[in-house]
Design a protein around this motif. Structure first.
Motif, PDB file in Angstrom:
ATOM      1  N   LYS A  62       0.846  -1.191   0.000  1.00 33.09           N
ATOM      2  CA  LYS A  62       0.000   0.000   0.000  1.00 33.09           C
ATOM      3  C   LYS A  62       0.885   1.247   0.000  1.00 33.09           C
ATOM      4  O   LYS A  62       1.938   1.265   0.642  1.00 33.09           O
ATOM      5  N   TYR A  88       2.554   1.543   5.201  1.00 34.40           N
ATOM      6  CA  TYR A  88       2.455   2.260   3.930  1.00 34.40           C
ATOM      7  C   TYR A  88       3.825   2.738   3.448  1.00 34.40           C
ATOM      8  O   TYR A  88       4.630   3.236   4.246  1.00 34.40           O
ATOM      9  N   GLN A 127      -2.625  -0.548  -3.648  1.00 32.09           N
ATOM     10  CA  GLN A 127      -3.516   0.553  -3.293  1.00 32.09           C
ATOM     11  C   GLN A 127      -2.719   1.846  -3.237  1.00 32.09           C
ATOM     12  O   GLN A 127      -1.550   1.835  -2.846  1.00 32.09           O
ATOM     13  N   THR A 150      -7.567   4.878  -4.003  1.00 29.00           N
ATOM     14  CA  THR A 150      -8.241   4.105  -2.969  1.00 29.00           C
ATOM     15  C   THR A 150      -8.991   4.999  -1.996  1.00 29.00           C
ATOM     16  O   THR A 150     -10.147   4.740  -1.648  1.00 29.00           O
TER      17      THR A 150
END
Length: 251
Positions: A62, A88, A127, A150
Motif C-alpha cells: 500500500k 504504507y 492501493q 483508494t
C-alpha cells in the motif's frame, strides 16, 4: 479633489499591476531541502525538470502520496510517517522549485507533475491513497478527479485559492488577476474515492467558510469531516486526536 481621485486611481491600478506581475511570489513559498538520513531517495523526470524526494517505508504493498503545504518542508514528516503509518510506503516528492526539485511552481506544472509521478508509482502498489495538506489539497483533488485512487484525505482544505485570496485582498479584482486558481470546488463531482476531511478548529490561514464551501459540494463520497479541537493551520499534525483519526482513516 479631481487630482486626488486620479492619483488614487493610478495608485490602485499600479498595485494591481504589481500583484499581477509578482503574484507567484505571493502565492508560493518554496523552502530549501533540509538534510535527510536513513530514508530512500527517489527522483522523477518531468518534462526535463527533476523532482527529487524520498520514500518512507519503501516496498510496501500500500502507498500514500503526500502533497504538502505551501511553505512546508515535507521531509520533516519522515519520522511521523515512519511511526504512524509503518504499513504504507509514503512518497514525499517536493513540488517544482521546492526542496531539491528543479523548476518553478505553477498550478499547471504541479498538476502535470503529480499525474506523472502517480502514473509511475501506481504500478508498484496494490492501493494508493492521496493525502493533501493546505495547498496540497488542490493538487490532491486534481489527481483524484483524474485517476482512480483508494482514498482521498484532505487536511485543512479550501474551495479555491481565488476565494481564499478574496478574503485577504478583498479590495482588488482577484478573480481577474490570479493565474493559479486551484478550483477544487469544481472538481468534486469527478471524485469517486472515499474522502476524509480534517479541519483545524482555529485555522488562521484557511477561513472555515472556505473549507465548508468545499465540503458542501461532496455527496456520498465524503465519509467524514473531522474537526481537530484546539488545532491551528500549522500545528494540526501535532495533536493526538489528529494521529488517532488518521490511523483510523487509513486502517
Amino acid at each position: 479633489m479631481k487630482s486626488m481621485l486620479i492619483t488614487m486611481l493610478v495608485s490602485y491600478i499600479g498595485i494591481c499591476v504589481v500583484l499581477f506581475v509578482l503574484q507567484r511570489k505571493f502565492l508560493y513559498f518554496p523552502q530549501p531541502a533540509t538534510p535527510v538520513n536513513g530514508v530512500a531517495a527517489i527522483s522523477f523526470d518531468s518534462d526535463g525538470e527533476q523532482l527529487r524526494g524520498w520514500v518512507v517505508n519503501e516496498g510496501r504493498a500500500k502507498a500514500l502520496m503526500y502533497y504538502g503545504g505551501n511553505a512546508e518542508n515535507i521531509e520533516n514528516n519522515i519520522d511521523f510517517f515512519k511511526d504512524v503509518l509503518p504499513e504504507y510506503s509514503v512518497y514525499l516528492i517536493p513540488y517544482r522549485g521546492y526542496g531539491n526539485s528543479t523548476g518553478s511552481p505553477t498550478e499547471e506544472h504541479l498538476y502535470h507533475d503529480a499525474l506523472s509521478v502517480f502514473d509511475r508509482v501506481t504500478v508498484n502498489h496494490e492501493q494508493i491513497i492521496l493525502m493533501g495538506r493546505s495547498l496540497g489539497t488542490g493538487v490532491a483533488t486534481y489527481v483524484a478527479a483524474n485517476r482512480q485512487v483508494t482514498k482521498l484525505v484532505l487536511i485543512t482544505p479550501f474551495d479555491s485559492i481565488v476565494n481564499v485570496a478574496k478574503s485577504v485582498y478583498w479590495m482588488f479584482p482577484v478573480n481577474l488577476l490570479l493565474k493559479d486558481k486551484y478550483l477544487s470546488i469544481n472538481r468534486v463531482e469527478n471524485i469517486t474515492a472515499p474522502t476524509y476531511i480534517f479541519i483545524a478548529e482555529h485555522d488562521q490561514v484557511i477561513p472555515r467558510a472556505r473549507a465548508e464551501s468545499l465540503i458542501a459540494q461532496f455527496a456520498e463520497q465524503l465519509v467524514v469531516t473531522i474537526l481537530i479541537t484546539g488545532a491551528s493551520h500549522n500545528d494540526i499534525s501535532q495533536y493526538p486526536q489528529y494521529v488517532t483519526e488518521l490511523k483510523r482513516t487509513l486502517d
